[in-house]
Design a protein around this motif. Structure first.
Motif, short mmCIF file in Angstrom:
data_model
loop_
_atom_site.label_atom_id
_atom_site.label_comp_id
_atom_site.label_asym_id
_atom_site.label_seq_id
_atom_site.Cartn_x
_atom_site.Cartn_y
_atom_site.Cartn_z
N LEU A 92 0.81 -1.21 0.00
CA LEU A 92 0.00 0.00 0.00
C LEU A 92 0.85 1.27 0.00
N PRO A 93 0.36 2.33 -0.65
CA PRO A 93 1.05 3.63 -0.58
C PRO A 93 0.88 4.23 0.81
N GLY A 94 1.78 5.10 1.19
CA GLY A 94 1.74 5.68 2.53
C GLY A 94 0.49 6.48 2.82
N ASP A 95 -0.14 7.04 1.79
CA ASP A 95 -1.34 7.85 2.00
C ASP A 95 -2.62 7.06 1.73
N ALA A 96 -2.54 5.74 1.81
CA ALA A 96 -3.70 4.89 1.47
C ALA A 96 -4.95 5.23 2.28
N LEU A 97 -4.81 5.36 3.58
CA LEU A 97 -5.99 5.61 4.42
C LEU A 97 -6.61 6.98 4.15
N SER A 98 -5.76 7.99 4.00
CA SER A 98 -6.30 9.33 3.74
C SER A 98 -6.96 9.39 2.37
N GLN A 99 -6.42 8.65 1.40
CA GLN A 99 -7.03 8.62 0.07
C GLN A 99 -8.40 7.93 0.10
N ILE A 100 -8.51 6.89 0.89
CA ILE A 100 -9.80 6.21 1.05
C ILE A 100 -10.80 7.16 1.69
N GLU A 101 -10.33 7.89 2.70
CA GLU A 101 -11.19 8.86 3.38
C GLU A 101 -11.72 9.91 2.41
N ILE A 102 -10.86 10.41 1.54
CA ILE A 102 -11.27 11.42 0.55
C ILE A 102 -12.33 10.86 -0.39
N VAL A 103 -12.09 9.65 -0.88
CA VAL A 103 -13.03 9.03 -1.83
C VAL A 103 -14.39 8.82 -1.19
N ILE A 104 -14.41 8.27 0.01
CA ILE A 104 -15.68 8.00 0.70
C ILE A 104 -16.41 9.30 1.03
N SER A 105 -15.66 10.34 1.38
CA SER A 105 -16.27 11.63 1.73
C SER A 105 -16.94 12.28 0.52
N LYS A 106 -16.53 11.87 -0.68
CA LYS A 106 -17.12 12.40 -1.90
C LYS A 106 -18.41 11.67 -2.29
N GLY A 107 -18.77 10.66 -1.53
CA GLY A 107 -20.02 9.96 -1.78
C GLY A 107 -19.88 8.62 -2.47
N LYS A 109 -19.12 4.67 -2.80
CA LYS A 109 -19.27 3.52 -1.91
C LYS A 109 -18.15 2.51 -2.08
N ILE A 110 -17.41 2.66 -3.16
CA ILE A 110 -16.37 1.68 -3.48
C ILE A 110 -15.28 2.34 -4.31
N GLY A 111 -14.07 1.82 -4.18
CA GLY A 111 -12.96 2.35 -4.97
C GLY A 111 -11.80 1.38 -4.98
N CYS A 112 -10.76 1.74 -5.68
CA CYS A 112 -9.53 0.95 -5.71
C CYS A 112 -8.37 1.87 -6.08
N PHE A 113 -7.15 1.36 -5.97
CA PHE A 113 -5.96 2.15 -6.25
C PHE A 113 -5.48 1.93 -7.68
N LYS A 114 -4.73 2.89 -8.18
CA LYS A 114 -4.02 2.66 -9.43
C LYS A 114 -2.97 1.59 -9.15
N ILE A 115 -2.78 0.70 -10.09
CA ILE A 115 -1.83 -0.38 -9.89
C ILE A 115 -0.52 -0.15 -10.64
N GLU A 116 0.56 -0.58 -10.01
CA GLU A 116 1.86 -0.59 -10.66
C GLU A 116 2.54 -1.91 -10.27
N PHE A 117 2.96 -2.68 -11.24
CA PHE A 117 3.62 -3.94 -10.94
C PHE A 117 5.09 -3.70 -10.63
N ASP A 118 5.64 -4.56 -9.78
CA ASP A 118 7.04 -4.41 -9.39
C ASP A 118 7.95 -4.95 -10.50
N SER A 119 7.86 -4.33 -11.64
CA SER A 119 8.60 -4.77 -12.81
C SER A 119 8.99 -3.57 -13.66
N ARG A 120 10.15 -3.67 -14.32
CA ARG A 120 10.59 -2.60 -15.20
C ARG A 120 10.30 -2.91 -16.67
N THR A 121 9.70 -4.06 -16.93
CA THR A 121 9.45 -4.45 -18.31
C THR A 121 8.33 -3.61 -18.92
N ILE A 122 8.46 -3.31 -20.19
CA ILE A 122 7.46 -2.53 -20.91
C ILE A 122 6.12 -3.24 -20.89
#
Length: 229
Positions: A92-107, A109-122
Motif C-alpha cells: 500500500l502507498p503511505g497515504d492509502a488511508l487518507s485517500q480512502i477517506e477522501i473518496v468516501i467523503s465524496k459519496g 461507496k467503493i474504490g480501488c488504487f491505481k496499480i503498478e507492478f514491481d517490474s521494469r518491463t514494458i
C-alpha cells in the motif's frame, strides 16, 4: 490525516503459504497499525505463514479455504465501516488511508488504487496502464488493485461470491448492475508480477482475457479455475 475516519477502516488480507514473501507486507503495514484494524485470514497454510503473522497482527483461521471465503470471513469479524481487501503480494502507498477517506467523503461507496507492478518491463507497464484504464472505462476493478468498499454496501451486494476464482470480477459486475461507480485513487498500489512471470507474462495476460470471456459467457467456474491453475 483524520484518524476518526481511519479508525473505521478494516484491512483484510487473505493468506495461504506466503512464508517467503509475507515479510514485505508485514513491514509495509506497520505505518497503518495504530490507525486502523488489520486482519489476516489464513486458509490452512502449512509453511508457517500463520506463525509469522501472529507475532505482530490479528490472525483468523477461515472455516473454509479459498480467497473469497477468507475475505468474507474476515469481513464478518471486522469492526470497521469501510473494508479494504488487500492481496498478500501487494504494498500500500503511505497515504492509502487518507485517500480512502477522501473518496468516501465524496459519496463513493467503493474504490480501488491505481496499480503498478514491481517490474521494469514494458509489457508490465502496459498491463498496469490497461488495468487502470479498465476501471475508468469499464468500471471493473480487480483484487490486486486494493478494492475498498463501505461495509453496509458490501453486504447489500451479497459479499464475495463463494467461487474459487473471479470473485473480484463478479463483485465489479454486481456493482455495475447496481449503477455505482468505482472510484480510482491516484496513489499507486505496488503488486508483484509473480503470477505473470511463472507461466510467461504475455501468455498469462492472454489466458486471463480468455478466462474472463469464459466467465462472462457463464461457463463452469470449476473448469475456469482449473485452467487458471
Amino acid at each position: 490525516m483524520s484518524t476518526k475516519m481511519d479508525k473505521n477502516i478494516s484491512i483484510i488480507i487473505p493468506v495461504y503459504n506466503e512464508v517467503h514473501t509475507i515479510d514485505k507486507l508485514i513491514d509495509n503495514l506497520e505505518q497503518f497499525k495504530s490507525l486502523c484494524e488489520i486482519i489476516f485470514v489464513d486458509g490452512e497454510s502449512s509453511d508457517g505463514t500463520d506463525i509469522k503473522i501472529k507475532r505482530k497482527y490479528k490472525l483468523l483461521y477461515s472455516p473454509k479455504k479459498g480467497r473469497s471465503n477468507q475475505m468474507n470471513y474476515g469481513a464478518s469479524k471486522s469492526k470497521g465501516d469501510i473494508l479494504l481487501f488487500l492481496h498478500a503480494d501487494s504494498i500500500l502507498p503511505g497515504d492509502a488511508l487518507s485517500q480512502i477517506e477522501i473518496v468516501i467523503s465524496k459519496g463513493y461507496k467503493i474504490g480501488c488504487f491505481k496499480i503498478e507492478f514491481d517490474s521494469r518491463t514494458i509489457l508490465m507497464k502496459i498491463c498496469s496502464f490497461m488495468s487502470n484504464l479498465r476501471v475508468k472505462l469499464r468500471n471493473i476493478g480487480f483484487g490486486d488493485q486494493g478494492i475498498f468498499i463501505k461495509k453496509d454496501y458490501f453486504y447489500r451486494l451479497g459479499e464475495f461470491k463463494g467461487i474459487p476464482i473471479m470473485e473480484d470480477y463478479q463483485l465489479s459486475i454486481d456493482i455495475k448492475r447496481d449503477g455505482e461507480k468505482i472510484a480510482l485513487v491516484n496513489s499507486k498500489i505496488i503488486t508483484s508480477e509473480r503470477r505473470f512471470v511463472k507461466n510467461g507474462r504475455f501468455k498469462t495476460m492472454i489466458k486471463m482475457q480468455r478466462l474472463q470471456h469464459m466467465y462472462r459467457k457463464g461457463e463452469d467456474i470449476e473448469k475456469i479455475a482449473n485452467l487458471y491453475k
